[in-house]
Design an enzyme around this catalytic site. Structure first.
Site, PDB file in Angstrom:
ATOM      1  N   ASP A  93       8.749   4.670   1.008  1.00  0.00           N
ATOM      2  CA  ASP A  93       9.275   5.643   1.421  1.00  0.00           C
ATOM      3  C   ASP A  93      10.159   5.721   2.568  1.00  0.00           C
ATOM      4  O   ASP A  93      10.102   6.711   3.809  1.00  0.00           O
ATOM      5  CB  ASP A  93       7.481   5.531   2.880  1.00  0.00           C
ATOM      6  CG  ASP A  93       6.483   5.650   2.881  1.00  0.00           C
ATOM      7  OD1 ASP A  93       6.224   6.754   1.735  1.00  0.00           O
ATOM      8  OD2 ASP A  93       5.048   5.270   3.210  1.00  0.00           O
ATOM      9  N   ASP A 241      -4.619  -4.625   6.787  1.00  0.00           N
ATOM     10  CA  ASP A 241      -4.650  -6.007   6.295  1.00  0.00           C
ATOM     11  C   ASP A 241      -6.408  -5.968   6.647  1.00  0.00           C
ATOM     12  O   ASP A 241      -6.509  -6.292   5.554  1.00  0.00           O
ATOM     13  CB  ASP A 241      -3.874  -7.140   5.497  1.00  0.00           C
ATOM     14  CG  ASP A 241      -3.249  -7.354   6.929  1.00  0.00           C
ATOM     15  OD1 ASP A 241      -3.433  -6.358   7.707  1.00  0.00           O
ATOM     16  OD2 ASP A 241      -1.987  -7.738   6.270  1.00  0.00           O
TER      17      ASP A 241
END
Length: 496
Positions: A93, A241
């Site tokens: 990215d 996460d």
């Protein structure tokens, strides 16, 4: 009078919450020690039988990683696994010149026979979670290994983790983080100390009794079916996460934590990087408590004890708010104690809660000696490290409390990456790291004020009371003074 009693009530609630958290840590210590008596056998794949070896996709989510990108790619290329069963996705990215240099490096590695792809996005929506989700759509692997840019798995890493998936109930295998620059500075030492406690006492303590643990964002492997069954990656919290971990375990997927498999990584070496990382982790924890509270409470799939441990786990970061509250109110409480004699019994009871510190001291000692060894010399080193860690952790309590409050009230913010340094290669000019923040956080001014405030707390010990002072809180105020002084001066002198 109403103000005094309001202070007492808030102070008492915060003290009790800290004590509850300490008791939970003590239970995790018991679980940890009990787990050491058990054998941990994994099945294995026959790596000479091509049909038995599962397909694995490695995802490397990266964003502007000029200083570590080459090291990351070269290290991943060394993983020992059949090339026809391994796919590597570089989920890039980046918005700087590393896009082209990374692409060129990947092209060179592809010539060696590696199945490695450079995947870029024009829209960074969802940040890391968005990149992982997009890569998953085209991933070939039955299992998905994830590494952040500063992690350096050993060549046999996949062979030591993937075999645990022969148990069809396991959705995640997580390994322990190591620290290649643990002894670089006081800042890296205290970060290592905190992470070691999480990766020994907490992860093992929870996992050994079937309580919820979390994938740590990196250095672990997911079963692709588990990710999809749990609802895939979501970018509505800063700790995607932890979010996916809880959704997966609420769906009855089991997690396997491997303390014996260490995955080395580099700790932040400047305080601004540590601050941004701490902010993200603590705000994300609070966001996940807000998101997962009722899902955990209402679940029919888990025991009451697992629910309690799960809620305390999700409230981990909120302990900073309790600590900060106790710290701020401790000075008014010192004056209240010496002005209202009829409250003497209350303060005798409150003194019992110093046991919280003793519990943490005992719990962390087992973690420390597991890594450094035991003996008198090590124990005395541990005493110094323990109080240094607690002092500086309390110095971060304002910064982390703001993160926690923002998380609980639902204030959204961007995913701010932690700058990487590759200190071994760039040790002489790391201060020129282009990704470092050049502005001092406005919170630093308040931290400087708090340093003075707790100096006043130490002075107050000499002047309150009629019998030469009250020094019961003096050690606490000394640690707070040291912690806020460290954070204040380090933030100013680093200028990052």
């Amino acid at each position: 009078m109403y103000i005094q009693y309001t202070i007492i009530v808030i102070y008492t609630i915060a003290i009790v919450l800290i004590f509850m958290y300490a008791l939970a840590q003590l239970n995790l210590l018991y679980n940890y020690l009990s787990s050491k008596k058990k054998r941990d056998d994994s099945d294995t794949f026959d790596f000479s039988n091509d049909e038995e070896i599962p397909m694995v996709t490695i995802q490397l989510p990266v964003y502007n990683e000029m200083y570590v990108m080459e090291r990351l790619l070269d290290n991943i290329a060394l993983l020992e696994y059949p090339k026809d069963k391994l796919e590597i996705q570089v989920l890039d990215d980046s918005t700087d010149e590393t896009v082209s240099t990374t692409k060129a490096h990947i092209e060179q590695l592809a010539k060696t026979g590696l199945d490695i792809k450079h995947i870029t996005r024009t829209d960074r929506s969802g940040f890391k979670a968005g990149a992982l989700k997009e890569g998953l759509e085209i991933a070939k692997g039955e299992f998905i290994a994830i590494f952040d840019a500063d992690f350096l798995p050993q060549p046999n890493w996949l062979k030591r983790t993937v075999p645990y998936f022969k148990n069809k109930k396991i959705g995640v295998v997580q390994t322990r983080w190591g620290h290649i620059n643990r002894n670089y500075s006081l800042l890296t030492k205290i970060q290592a100390f905190a992470l070691d406690a999480h990766f020994t006492l907490e992860q093992v303590g929870r996992n050994s009794k079937g309580h919820f643990i979390n994938f740590n964002g990196t250095a672990g492997v997911w079963r692709k079916a588990c990710i999809l069954d749990a609802g895939n990656w979501e970018g509505d919290t800063l700790t995607e996460d932890l979010d996916l971990s809880y959704r997966a375990q609420l769906k009855n997927w089991e997690f396997k934590y491997l303390e014996d498999v260490e995955t080395p990584a580099e700790l932040p070496i400047v305080i601004s990087a540590a601050r941004s990382q701490q902010f993200r982790w603590n705000k994300g924890g609070a966001e996940n408590f807000r998101k997962m509270l009722w899902r955990v409470v209402k679940s029919n799939n888990i025991s009451a004890k697992t629910k309690i441990h799960g809620l305390l786990h999700l409230l981990n970061s909120s302990m900073f708010l309790s600590i900060f509250t106790v710290a701020i109110l401790s000075i008014p409480m010192l004056y209240i104690k010496n002005e209202y004699a009829h409250l003497r019994n209350y303060f005798y009871i409150m003194s019992f809660f110093v046991m919280s510190t003793m519990i943490f001291f005992v719990c962390y000692w087992f973690m420390y000696k597991n890594i450094y060894g035991s003996g008198f010399k090590k124990f005395f080193s541990y005493i110094g490290m323990f109080f240094t860690f607690f002092s500086i952790a309390m110095g971060f309590s304002l910064h982390n409390s703001i993160a926690v409050i923002e998380g609980h009230i639902g204030k959204k913010s961007e995913f701010v990456r932690t700058p990487k340094f590759n200190i071994k290669k760039f040790k002489d000019n790391w201060k020129n790291n282009k990704y470092l923040r050049k502005k001092v956080s406005p919170n630093v001014v308040i931290e400087g004020f708090l340093m003075v405030y707790f100096a006043f707390g130490m002075y107050s010990a000499f002047i309150v009371g009629d019998q030469g002072g009250d020094f019961g809180l003096f050690p606490f105020h000394l640690m707070l003074f040291i912690g806020f002084a460290y954070v204040f001066f380090k933030s100013l002198t680093s200028k990052v």
